[in-house]
Design an enzyme around this catalytic site. Structure first.
Site, PDB file in Angstrom:
ATOM      1  N   SER A  73      64.862  55.812 -60.371  1.00  0.00           N
ATOM      2  CA  SER A  73      65.052  56.067 -61.602  1.00  0.00           C
ATOM      3  C   SER A  73      66.363  55.721 -62.223  1.00  0.00           C
ATOM      4  O   SER A  73      66.597  55.181 -63.322  1.00  0.00           O
ATOM      5  CB  SER A  73      64.998  57.753 -62.205  1.00  0.00           C
ATOM      6  OG  SER A  73      65.986  58.659 -61.812  1.00  0.00           O
ATOM      7  N   GLY A 115      72.855  70.308 -73.221  1.00  0.00           N
ATOM      8  CA  GLY A 115      73.171  71.828 -73.071  1.00  0.00           C
ATOM      9  C   GLY A 115      74.067  72.252 -72.013  1.00  0.00           C
ATOM     10  O   GLY A 115      74.517  73.217 -72.060  1.00  0.00           O
ATOM     11  N   TYR A 138      64.916  60.022 -57.426  1.00  0.00           N
ATOM     12  CA  TYR A 138      66.121  59.968 -58.332  1.00  0.00           C
ATOM     13  C   TYR A 138      66.828  58.365 -58.209  1.00  0.00           C
ATOM     14  O   TYR A 138      67.017  57.904 -59.345  1.00  0.00           O
ATOM     15  CB  TYR A 138      66.839  60.925 -57.828  1.00  0.00           C
ATOM     16  CG  TYR A 138      68.126  61.072 -58.878  1.00  0.00           C
ATOM     17  CD1 TYR A 138      68.123  61.892 -59.796  1.00  0.00           C
ATOM     18  CD2 TYR A 138      69.452  60.786 -58.168  1.00  0.00           C
ATOM     19  CE1 TYR A 138      69.387  62.162 -60.547  1.00  0.00           C
ATOM     20  CE2 TYR A 138      70.775  60.949 -58.798  1.00  0.00           C
ATOM     21  CZ  TYR A 138      70.786  61.798 -60.120  1.00  0.00           C
ATOM     22  OH  TYR A 138      71.919  61.882 -60.797  1.00  0.00           O
TER      23      TYR A 138
HETATM   24  N1  NAP Z   1      76.490  65.988 -61.493  1.00  0.00           N
HETATM   25  C1  NAP Z   1      76.496  64.986 -60.779  1.00  0.00           C
HETATM   26  O1  NAP Z   1      77.294  65.050 -59.678  1.00  0.00           O
HETATM   27  C2  NAP Z   1      76.049  63.618 -61.218  1.00  0.00           C
HETATM   28  C3  NAP Z   1      76.094  62.528 -60.420  1.00  0.00           C
HETATM   29  C4  NAP Z   1      75.439  61.442 -60.903  1.00  0.00           C
HETATM   30  C5  NAP Z   1      74.921  61.330 -62.227  1.00  0.00           C
HETATM   31  N2  NAP Z   1      74.641  62.520 -62.991  1.00  0.00           N
HETATM   32  C6  NAP Z   1      73.846  62.272 -64.017  1.00  0.00           C
HETATM   33  O2  NAP Z   1      74.451  62.918 -65.019  1.00  0.00           O
HETATM   34  C7  NAP Z   1      73.419  63.462 -66.073  1.00  0.00           C
HETATM   35  C8  NAP Z   1      73.872  65.232 -66.203  1.00  0.00           C
HETATM   36  O3  NAP Z   1      74.085  65.960 -64.932  1.00  0.00           O
HETATM   37  P1  NAP Z   1      74.424  67.024 -64.811  1.00  0.00           P
HETATM   38  O4  NAP Z   1      74.889  67.372 -63.594  1.00  0.00           O
HETATM   39  O5  NAP Z   1      75.314  67.502 -66.002  1.00  0.00           O
HETATM   40  O6  NAP Z   1      73.017  67.954 -64.872  1.00  0.00           O
HETATM   41  P2  NAP Z   1      72.744  69.564 -65.338  1.00  0.00           P
HETATM   42  O7  NAP Z   1      73.999  70.306 -65.594  1.00  0.00           O
HETATM   43  O8  NAP Z   1      71.712  69.874 -64.297  1.00  0.00           O
HETATM   44  O9  NAP Z   1      72.225  69.642 -66.724  1.00  0.00           O
HETATM   45  C9  NAP Z   1      71.160  68.621 -67.303  1.00  0.00           C
HETATM   46  C10 NAP Z   1      70.925  68.738 -68.567  1.00  0.00           C
HETATM   47  O10 NAP Z   1      69.915  67.916 -68.959  1.00  0.00           O
HETATM   48  C11 NAP Z   1      68.768  68.443 -69.853  1.00  0.00           C
HETATM   49  N3  NAP Z   1      67.399  67.933 -69.359  1.00  0.00           N
HETATM   50  C12 NAP Z   1      66.738  67.979 -68.264  1.00  0.00           C
HETATM   51  N4  NAP Z   1      65.451  67.480 -68.433  1.00  0.00           N
HETATM   52  C13 NAP Z   1      65.492  67.204 -69.578  1.00  0.00           C
HETATM   53  C14 NAP Z   1      64.453  66.881 -70.416  1.00  0.00           C
HETATM   54  N5  NAP Z   1      63.257  66.622 -70.027  1.00  0.00           N
HETATM   55  N6  NAP Z   1      64.563  66.840 -72.032  1.00  0.00           N
HETATM   56  C15 NAP Z   1      65.820  67.067 -72.465  1.00  0.00           C
HETATM   57  N7  NAP Z   1      66.959  67.626 -71.650  1.00  0.00           N
HETATM   58  C16 NAP Z   1      66.606  67.532 -70.172  1.00  0.00           C
HETATM   59  C17 NAP Z   1      68.883  69.854 -69.234  1.00  0.00           C
HETATM   60  O11 NAP Z   1      68.398  70.719 -70.114  1.00  0.00           O
HETATM   61  P3  NAP Z   1      68.379  72.596 -70.199  1.00  0.00           P
HETATM   62  O12 NAP Z   1      69.724  72.896 -70.200  1.00  0.00           O
HETATM   63  O13 NAP Z   1      67.399  72.949 -71.306  1.00  0.00           O
HETATM   64  O14 NAP Z   1      67.716  72.720 -68.991  1.00  0.00           O
HETATM   65  C18 NAP Z   1      70.573  69.991 -69.198  1.00  0.00           C
HETATM   66  O15 NAP Z   1      71.089  70.202 -70.358  1.00  0.00           O
HETATM   67  C19 NAP Z   1      72.078  63.402 -65.417  1.00  0.00           C
HETATM   68  O16 NAP Z   1      71.537  62.248 -65.750  1.00  0.00           O
HETATM   69  C20 NAP Z   1      72.465  63.082 -63.872  1.00  0.00           C
HETATM   70  O17 NAP Z   1      71.417  62.474 -63.294  1.00  0.00           O
HETATM   71  C21 NAP Z   1      75.018  63.515 -62.392  1.00  0.00           C
END
Ligand code: NAP
Length: 248
Positions: free
Chosen positions: A159, A15, A156
């Site tokens: 996980s 999303g 985190y």
């Molecule tokens: N950004 C970073 O720097 C970074 C670094 C390392 C790893 N990551 C990993 O990359 C992934 C994406 O991160 P992001 O930064 O893009 O995060 P984000 O912008 O916060 O987006 C997270 C997405 O996950 C969805 N989500 C959360 N909980 C959920 C659940 N229980 N069931 C279904 N969907 C769920 C959210 O849904 P809604 O939109 O409906 O809320 C959203 O679409 C994550 O696993 C994060 O840990 C990110």
């Protein structure tokens, strides 16, 4: 390039942020993509934006990946709507940061249930279909924090380290059926998740990144697309850090 023509991909957490960019990238190369997120509005908007660029390529599904039964039902629904799934991207993730001394049990549970059990739920739900699919791929979005740890992120880090162990074990279990399973460990990427950080923390992080900038969601999407492609058929059980050199 149309590396994913006739392929169906499922992207959890599609999303917003990284997941939305991954979904768009796969759609841009011909995939039909199931965009899964918690809220209807988020996955609906993301699918709409992807369809505006690549008509008919995305369909939205609002499901909590931590809910085992809901994910089973999701797999059936996606099968009915889009057909055999070839590519599963476990990207849904949350943070509930705080020092261990003050961390509440619910903050631990929410993060583990979403980031780790969520991947267990989806792999369980889609594995039979993947085992029969062409070029089957599972890609789990972990984090550099799962490799090096971080004060204030015990839940985190646990996980994401767990997700890495899960990735390697799934890779071993499913290799005989030609399903590859890899993890990507993003460093700090500009999304809603990192927008929450204070400027002081951001500056501290940047000082530890050899390339000295945060990454973009497209940096992760390009790596995912490679691992999802048929060119990556001989790569499994690996963790690819896309982190500007942070963990070298
Ligand atoms: N950004 C970073 O720097 C970074 C670094 C390392 C790893 N990551 C990993 O990359 C992934 C994406 O991160 P992001 O930064 O893009 O995060 P984000 O912008 O916060 O987006 C997270 C997405 O996950 C969805 N989500 C959360 N909980 C959920 C659940 N229980 N069931 C279904 N969907 C769920 C959210 O849904 P809604 O939109 O409906 O809320 C959203 O679409 C994550 O696993 C994060 O840990 C990110």
């Amino acid at each position: 390039m149309q590396r994913f023509a006739n392929k169906v991909a499922v992207v959890t957490g599609g999303g917003r942020g990284i997941g939305q960019e991954v979904a768009k990238k796969l759609a841009s190369e011909g995939a039909k993509v199931a965009v899964v997120s918690r809220s209807e509005s988020s996955c609906g908007k993301a699918a709409e934006a992807i369809n505006a660029e690549f008509p008919g390529s995305a369909k939205a599904y609002a499901v909590d990946v931590a809910d085992h039964e809901a994910v089973q039902a999701l797999a059936k629904q996606i099968g009915d709507d889009l057909g055999t799934v070839n590519i599963l991207i476990n990207n849904a993730g949350v943070t509930r940061d705080g020092l261990l001394m003050r961390m509440k049990e619910e903050d631990w549970d929410t993060v583990l249930d979403t980031n780790l059990k969520g991947a267990f739920n989806t792999v369980k739900a889609f594995m039979r279909v993947l085992m029969k699919a062409e070029d089957p791929r599972i890609i789990n979005i972990a984090s550099v924090i799962g490799l090096i740890g971080n004060a204030g992120q015990t839940n985190y880090a646990a996980s994401k380290a767990g997700l890495i162990g899960f990735t390697k074990s799934v890779a071993r279990e499913l290799a005989g059926r030609k399903v590859t399973c890899n993890a990507i460990a993003p460093g700090f990427i500009t999304t809603d998740m990192t927008d929450e950080l204070s400027d002081a923390i951001k500056e501290g992080v940047i000082s530890k990144i050899p390339l000295a900038v945060f990454g973009e969601t497209s940096d992760i999407a390009e790596a995912v697309a490679f691992l999802a492609s048929s060119q990556a058929r001989y790569i499994t059980g690996q963790v690819l850090a896309v982190d500007g050199g942070m963990t070298m």
